[in-house]
Write an enzyme that holds these catalytic residues in place. Structure first.
Site, PDB file in Angstrom:
ATOM      1  N   SER A 128       0.825  -1.207   0.000  1.00 16.20           N
ATOM      2  CA  SER A 128       0.000   0.000   0.000  1.00 16.20           C
ATOM      3  C   SER A 128       0.858   1.255   0.000  1.00 16.20           C
ATOM      4  O   SER A 128       1.944   1.274   0.567  1.00 16.20           O
ATOM      5  CB  SER A 128      -0.911   0.033   1.230  1.00 16.20           C
ATOM      6  OG  SER A 128      -1.648   1.238   1.222  1.00 16.20           O
ATOM      7  N   LYS A 182      -4.443  -6.825   3.595  1.00 20.14           N
ATOM      8  CA  LYS A 182      -4.456  -5.687   2.655  1.00 20.14           C
ATOM      9  C   LYS A 182      -5.895  -5.393   2.206  1.00 20.14           C
ATOM     10  O   LYS A 182      -6.279  -4.231   2.044  1.00 20.14           O
ATOM     11  CB  LYS A 182      -3.560  -5.992   1.442  1.00 20.14           C
ATOM     12  CG  LYS A 182      -3.629  -4.943   0.327  1.00 20.14           C
ATOM     13  CD  LYS A 182      -3.188  -3.573   0.804  1.00 20.14           C
ATOM     14  CE  LYS A 182      -2.992  -2.498  -0.233  1.00 20.14           C
ATOM     15  NZ  LYS A 182      -3.967  -2.246  -1.238  1.00 20.14           N
ATOM     16  N   HIS A 185      -7.440  -3.522   4.919  1.00 18.71           N
ATOM     17  CA  HIS A 185      -6.854  -2.168   4.861  1.00 18.71           C
ATOM     18  C   HIS A 185      -7.649  -1.327   3.857  1.00 18.71           C
ATOM     19  O   HIS A 185      -8.011  -0.179   4.116  1.00 18.71           O
ATOM     20  CB  HIS A 185      -5.377  -2.260   4.453  1.00 18.71           C
ATOM     21  CG  HIS A 185      -4.784  -0.966   3.961  1.00 18.71           C
ATOM     22  ND1 HIS A 185      -5.054  -0.453   2.704  1.00 18.71           N
ATOM     23  CD2 HIS A 185      -3.955  -0.072   4.546  1.00 18.71           C
ATOM     24  CE1 HIS A 185      -4.425   0.696   2.552  1.00 18.71           C
ATOM     25  NE2 HIS A 185      -3.744   0.950   3.655  1.00 18.71           N
ATOM     26  N   ASN A 186      -7.927  -1.904   2.708  1.00 17.75           N
ATOM     27  CA  ASN A 186      -8.655  -1.159   1.677  1.00 17.75           C
ATOM     28  C   ASN A 186     -10.095  -0.873   2.099  1.00 17.75           C
ATOM     29  O   ASN A 186     -10.617   0.202   1.821  1.00 17.75           O
ATOM     30  CB  ASN A 186      -8.636  -1.920   0.352  1.00 17.75           C
ATOM     31  CG  ASN A 186      -7.332  -1.731  -0.395  1.00 17.75           C
ATOM     32  OD1 ASN A 186      -6.303  -1.491   0.222  1.00 17.75           O
ATOM     33  ND2 ASN A 186      -7.362  -1.836  -1.693  1.00 17.75           N
ATOM     34  N   GLU A 189      -9.869   1.940   4.263  1.00 14.64           N
ATOM     35  CA  GLU A 189      -9.585   3.104   3.389  1.00 14.64           C
ATOM     36  C   GLU A 189     -10.908   3.655   2.808  1.00 14.64           C
ATOM     37  O   GLU A 189     -11.136   4.867   2.787  1.00 14.64           O
ATOM     38  CB  GLU A 189      -8.638   2.632   2.288  1.00 14.64           C
ATOM     39  CG  GLU A 189      -8.327   3.607   1.186  1.00 14.64           C
ATOM     40  CD  GLU A 189      -7.485   2.931   0.085  1.00 14.64           C
ATOM     41  OE1 GLU A 189      -6.392   2.403   0.390  1.00 14.64           O
ATOM     42  OE2 GLU A 189      -7.916   2.931  -1.086  1.00 14.64           O
TER      43      GLU A 189
HETATM   44  C1  6PG Z   1      -3.283   1.362  -1.568  1.00 13.90           C
HETATM   45  C2  6PG Z   1      -4.583   1.512  -2.290  1.00 13.90           C
HETATM   46  C3  6PG Z   1      -4.510   0.932  -3.657  1.00 13.90           C
HETATM   47  C4  6PG Z   1      -5.674   1.349  -4.527  1.00 13.90           C
HETATM   48  C5  6PG Z   1      -6.836   0.397  -4.450  1.00 13.90           C
HETATM   49  C6  6PG Z   1      -8.176   0.960  -4.191  1.00 13.90           C
HETATM   50  O1  6PG Z   1      -3.335   0.816  -0.480  1.00 13.90           O
HETATM   51  O2  6PG Z   1      -2.262   1.804  -2.077  1.00 13.90           O
HETATM   52  O3  6PG Z   1      -5.612   0.871  -1.592  1.00 13.90           O
HETATM   53  O4  6PG Z   1      -4.346  -0.425  -3.502  1.00 13.90           O
HETATM   54  O5  6PG Z   1      -6.014   2.653  -4.349  1.00 13.90           O
HETATM   55  O6  6PG Z   1      -6.788  -0.255  -5.671  1.00 13.90           O
HETATM   56  O7  6PG Z   1      -8.815   1.243  -5.357  1.00 13.90           O
HETATM   57  P1  6PG Z   1     -10.357   1.504  -5.601  1.00 13.90           P
HETATM   58  O8  6PG Z   1     -10.713   2.740  -4.846  1.00 13.90           O
HETATM   59  O9  6PG Z   1     -10.387   1.735  -7.079  1.00 13.90           O
HETATM   60  O10 6PG Z   1     -11.135   0.298  -5.215  1.00 13.90           O
END
Ligand code: 6PG
Length: 472
Positions: A128, A182, A185-186, A189
């Site tokens: 990430s 991960k 994590h997303n 996010e």
């Molecule tokens: C990271 C991000 C990266 C990317 C994802 C999310 O941790 O560097 O999460 O992996 O931004 O692909 O993308 P989407 O918003 O398109 O689902």
């Protein structure tokens, strides 16, 4: 000559930046891309670097020192399998393949078994930090056999971001554990981003201009909300469109994309019966945002109040700060709960303190408050829910009044705050010693004889009532 320390396949933006990062730590790196011109241009653009550009996969494999360490940075899904298949006949037993993309953890588990059976070593590593993180130091979440981690450790530790001298990488666990963490994590996010967007929507209704918002977010980034996402948001608000001179944010269409990791997170939460309502709300908010035409049509017929908030700006900033921070705590509490539950289910032996620690730097969700999360799990590895760590309990108790007020204000003004509300709903449900599920159990028993427990009898003793008949 077989002397490169590391090889990378897939020279898109993340791949290129990772290569430059690895090389800058003193390693010689071989690179390969399906389109040879990309490899040639990349190597030619960095004449002073220890890079070996390979025209064929055979040449690439031969240029690597044994045991070979090959990182794949291609699109998740079929392309990863295709690269692995073409590597298999060229590699020797004991060579290491690392998948650094956003792969679905079940694919990683399958590849782990597949390659393990063939005598290769496989690491599914979440990486990430976007382009800048890849170049300067990402947060890395590797999964796979501990013995393979031991071999990769020096390279991973040297390229990862550092916080207080600690590298933002740790062995997460076996098999798909790295890509799983991960994925969560997303999901987190997604939650963070949606919560920030809801704060923005409230501020907009109270008449804040992007310029003022740039200042609010800059201030927040100097306090307890300090984080990468708050920081980039302040910069976004300050950005002007060169063509029109207007704030760029006002010119960007309000439909959000998504590649799938958020969706995977909520599917996994349902499978594990864990509540991640904030992340759910964030994923669904992106879906609703993408239904632009339907929303425009509905806005003409479905009524609601005027989206206006009449509040003293300074006071509102503090209230929204508290609502945002409280909701953020809930989002992390839910995400970490899911990681803990899944970790136990799979027997991965996950260490939540270590996971929180490697999220403090390099990654998209890096934030000052992750220091406190790290500390909470370090001092109590068996912590049931983040909300119950004393530091977070105090904050939530402190924030809850403003949090309610902000959600009430927004709701009365017809401003959607799905993630703020979902977070507060979770908080209020979790702290309720009594919920209305007694009625629900009665309903289940009424139509399906599902039985219920009684408050005046020991737990586990089941009762059924012969309910009156309903005619018609
Ligand atoms: C990271 C991000 C990266 C990317 C994802 C999310 O941790 O560097 O999460 O992996 O931004 O692909 O993308 P989407 O918003 O398109 O689902």
């Amino acid at each position: 000559m077989s002397n490169s320390d590391f090889g990378l396949i897939g020279l898109a933006v993340m791949g290129q930046n990772l290569v430059l990062n690895v090389e800058s730590r003193g390693f010689q790196v071989s690179v390969f891309n399906r389109t040879t011109s990309v490899t040639e241009e990349f190597v030619a653009a960095h004449p002073d670097k220890k890079l070996v550009g390979a025209k064929t996969l055979e040449e690439f494999v031969q240029s690597l020192a044994s045991p070979r360490k090959v990182m794949i940075m291609v699109k998740a899904g079929g392309p990863v399998d295709a690269v692995i298949e073409s590597l298999i006949p060229l590699l020797d037993q004991g060579d290491i393949i690392i998948d650094g993309g956003n792969s679905l953890y079940t694919d990683t588990e399958r590849r782990d078994k597949w390659l393990g059976d063939l005598g290769f070593r496989f690491i599914g590593a979440g990486v990430s930090g976007g382009e800048e993180g890849a170049r300067k130091g990402p947060s890395i979440m590797p999964g796979g056999p501990a013995s393979t981690w031991d071999v990769m450790r020096p390279i991973f530790e040297s390229i990862a971001a550092k916080v207080d001298g600690e590298p933002c990488v740790t062995h997460i666990g076996p098999g798909g554990a790295g890509h799983y963490v991960k994925m969560i994590h997303n999901g987190i996010e997604y939650g963070d981003m949606q919560l920030i967007c809801e704060a923005y929507n409230i501020f907009k209704a109270a008449g804040f201009e992007p310029k003022e918002l740039a200042e609010v977010f800059t201030d927040w980034n100097e306090g307890d909300l300090e984080s990468y996402l708050i920081q980039i948001t302040s910069k976004i608000f300050a950005q002007k469109d060169p063509a029109t001179g207007k704030p760029l944010v006002d010119l960007i269409l309000d439909t959000a994309g998504q590649k799938g990791t958020g969706k995977w997170t909520i599917m996994n939460a349902v499978e594990n019966t864990v509540v991640i309502s904030t992340i759910n709300a964030a994923v669904e908010a992106r879906i609703l945002s993408s239904m632009k035409d339907q929303r425009v049509a509905a806005s003409k017929v479905l009524e609601g109040p005027k989206p206006e908030i009449d509040a003293k700006k300074k006071k509102l900033v503090k209230k929204v700060h508290d609502a945002l921070f409280a909701s953020k705590i809930i989002s992390y509490a839910q995400g970490l709960d899911l990681i803990a539950t899944m970790g136990k289910e799979k027997g991965w032996g996950l260490d939540l303190g270590k996971i929180a620690a490697i999220w403090r730097g390099g990654c998209i969700i890096r934030a000052r408050f992750l220091n406190h999360i790290t500390e909470a799990y370090r001092s109590n590895p068996e912590l049931g829910n983040l909300m119950l760590a004393p530091y977070f309990t105090d904050l939530l108790n402190d924030f809850q009044e403003n949090w309610r007020e902000v959600i009430s204000m927004a709701t009365l003004a017809g401003i959607p705050v799905p993630a703020f509300s979902a977070s507060l709903g979770y908080y209020d449900s979790y702290r309720s010693a009594v919920l209305p599920a007694n009625l629900l159990q009665a309903q289940r028993d009424f139509f399906g004889a599902h039985t219920y427990e009684r408050v005046d009898k020991p737990r586990g003793e089941m009762f059924h009532t012969d309910w009156p008949e309903v005619i018609g």
